[in-house]
Design a protein around this motif. Structure first.
Motif, short mmCIF file in Angstrom:
data_model
loop_
_atom_site.label_atom_id
_atom_site.label_comp_id
_atom_site.label_asym_id
_atom_site.label_seq_id
_atom_site.Cartn_x
_atom_site.Cartn_y
_atom_site.Cartn_z
N LEU A 1 4.21 85.68 98.16
CA LEU A 1 5.59 86.04 97.85
C LEU A 1 6.29 86.56 99.10
N SER A 2 7.60 86.49 99.10
CA SER A 2 8.34 87.05 100.23
C SER A 2 8.56 88.55 100.01
N GLY A 3 8.86 89.25 101.10
CA GLY A 3 9.10 90.69 101.00
C GLY A 3 7.81 91.48 101.01
N ILE A 4 7.08 91.38 99.93
CA ILE A 4 5.77 92.02 99.82
C ILE A 4 4.91 91.11 98.95
N ASP A 5 3.68 90.86 99.36
CA ASP A 5 2.85 89.94 98.59
C ASP A 5 1.39 90.39 98.59
N GLY A 6 0.56 89.59 97.97
CA GLY A 6 -0.87 89.80 97.99
C GLY A 6 -1.31 91.15 97.45
N LEU A 7 -2.35 91.70 98.06
CA LEU A 7 -2.93 92.95 97.59
C LEU A 7 -1.98 94.15 97.72
N PRO A 8 -1.15 94.22 98.79
CA PRO A 8 -0.18 95.34 98.83
C PRO A 8 0.76 95.32 97.62
N PHE A 9 1.16 94.14 97.17
CA PHE A 9 2.01 94.03 95.99
C PHE A 9 1.30 94.57 94.75
N ILE A 10 0.03 94.17 94.59
CA ILE A 10 -0.76 94.65 93.45
C ILE A 10 -0.91 96.18 93.51
N HIS A 11 -1.16 96.68 94.71
CA HIS A 11 -1.32 98.13 94.89
C HIS A 11 -0.04 98.86 94.48
N HIS A 12 1.12 98.34 94.89
CA HIS A 12 2.38 99.00 94.58
C HIS A 12 2.68 98.98 93.08
N ILE A 13 2.25 97.94 92.38
CA ILE A 13 2.44 97.90 90.93
C ILE A 13 1.72 99.09 90.29
N HIS A 14 0.49 99.34 90.74
CA HIS A 14 -0.30 100.43 90.16
C HIS A 14 0.26 101.80 90.54
N GLN A 15 1.07 101.87 91.60
CA GLN A 15 1.62 103.15 92.03
C GLN A 15 2.95 103.49 91.36
N LEU A 16 3.51 102.53 90.62
CA LEU A 16 4.80 102.76 89.96
C LEU A 16 4.66 103.82 88.87
N GLU A 17 5.70 104.61 88.70
CA GLU A 17 5.69 105.66 87.69
C GLU A 17 6.16 105.08 86.35
N VAL A 18 5.22 104.53 85.61
CA VAL A 18 5.50 103.98 84.28
C VAL A 18 4.47 104.56 83.31
N ASP A 19 4.86 104.65 82.04
CA ASP A 19 3.97 105.24 81.04
C ASP A 19 2.71 104.40 80.85
N ALA A 20 2.90 103.08 80.80
CA ALA A 20 1.76 102.18 80.59
C ALA A 20 1.80 101.07 81.64
N PRO A 21 0.95 101.13 82.67
CA PRO A 21 0.94 100.08 83.69
C PRO A 21 0.72 98.70 83.07
N PRO A 22 1.42 97.68 83.54
CA PRO A 22 1.26 96.35 82.96
C PRO A 22 -0.06 95.72 83.34
N LYS A 23 -0.55 94.84 82.47
CA LYS A 23 -1.67 93.99 82.84
C LYS A 23 -1.19 93.06 83.96
N ILE A 24 -2.12 92.59 84.79
CA ILE A 24 -1.75 91.71 85.90
C ILE A 24 -2.62 90.46 85.87
N VAL A 25 -1.97 89.31 85.81
CA VAL A 25 -2.67 88.02 85.88
C VAL A 25 -2.15 87.29 87.11
N ILE A 26 -3.06 86.90 87.99
CA ILE A 26 -2.71 86.17 89.21
C ILE A 26 -2.74 84.67 88.91
N LEU A 27 -1.67 83.99 89.32
CA LEU A 27 -1.59 82.53 89.19
C LEU A 27 -1.21 82.00 90.57
N THR A 28 -2.20 81.46 91.31
CA THR A 28 -1.95 81.16 92.72
C THR A 28 -2.76 79.97 93.20
N GLU A 29 -2.36 79.44 94.36
CA GLU A 29 -3.08 78.33 94.97
C GLU A 29 -4.26 78.83 95.80
#
Length: 264
Positions: free
Chosen positions: A199-227
């Motif tokens: 992805l542009s801007g932020i991608d890969g593992l840093p992107f996944i890490h930032h999702i887990h750092q977001l202040e949300v009540d219930a973190p979303p499940k994450i499914v990777i769909l990639t080449e």
């Protein structure tokens, strides 16, 4: 006589209640319902919409939420296909008036009082969506249907996934890059993020890490769909809290099963 019902600031919270009251009054209890938001900004939008519906057989009615700028348009007696046709014409009408209006639309056809959760989802959809495609909602979408955020730089992939997932009753929203996705997650609170790694801007593992750092009540499940098929990358994704990993090209049926397994 004007058919526009303009909501005052004190009445904004009643928009969804008002729509629930108006739908049963439609002939044969059949009604098209369109939510509209001009992301490019467009003062006088309700007036332009009202002028447009004068050309449609039957009485239409326009409502506006002043705070959000969302316009709701009731089209009594229209089926989904007929309402979709009128939505396309309205989109062209608005773009002729202001080419950069960038109208975002969500559409449904109702035969009964609409569920509040679907009205909320439609309003969120036009306020947060990044696509100009008209999003279709159906009455058979289950109450409490899961919300899936699709993150991919490929427009065709996002469109395919959106159509397939919404036909299965999921609510979807799209982001074309990681930064937009990180902005949308706290606002929309998806149950699952279906994302490409490149992805542009932020991608890969840093992107996944930032999702887990977001202040949300219930973190979303994450499914990777990639080449990416590198075994080390797959292993690192799971170590970083990814729930599943699917490589492109993928089997749509297999992807359906993976998503159901993560959500249930």
């Amino acid at each position: 006589m004007s058919h526009t019902a303009t909501l005052t600031k004190e009445q904004q919270g009643s928009l969804l209640d008002l729509l629930q009251e108006e739908v049963p009054k439609a002939p044969n209890h059949s009604c098209g319902l369109l939510f509209l938001h001009c992301a490019g900004g467009m003062s006088g939008t309700p007036g332009y919409v009202e002028a447009f519906i004068q050309s449609i057989p039957g009485a239409g009615r326009v409502y506006r939420d002043r705070e959000s700028g969302i316009v709701a348009l009731l089209l009594p007696g229209l089926t989904l296909s007929a309402a979709h046709y009128q939505a396309l014409l309205l989109k062209q009408h608005l773009l002729r008036i202001k080419p950069d209006a960038d109208p975002r639309m969500a559409l449904t056809a109702l035969t009964d009082i609409p569920a509040v959760h679907m009205l909320n989802s439609m309003a969120e959809s036009v306020r947060l969506s990044i696509t100009s495609d008209i999003q279709i909602f159906t009455e058979h979408s289950p109450s409490g249907a899961s919300k899936i955020l699709i993150v991919d730089h490929d427009d065709a992939v996002r469109e395919f996934l959106q159509i397939r997932l919404e036909l299965q009753g999921y609510h979807t929203l799209e982001a074309h890059d990681g930064l937009k996705a990180l902005e949308l997650i706290p606002q929309w609170k998806p149950d699952l993020v279906l994302t490409e790694l490149n992805l542009s801007g932020i991608d890969g593992l840093p992107f996944i890490h930032h999702i887990h750092q977001l202040e949300v009540d219930a973190p979303p499940k994450i499914v990777i769909l990639t080449e990416k098929r590198v075994e080390q990358t797959i292993s690192q994704c799971f170590q970083h809290g990814v729930d599943d990993y699917v490589t492109k090209p993928f089997s749509p049926i297999e992807l359906d099963a993976r998503i159901r397994r993560c959500l249930h």
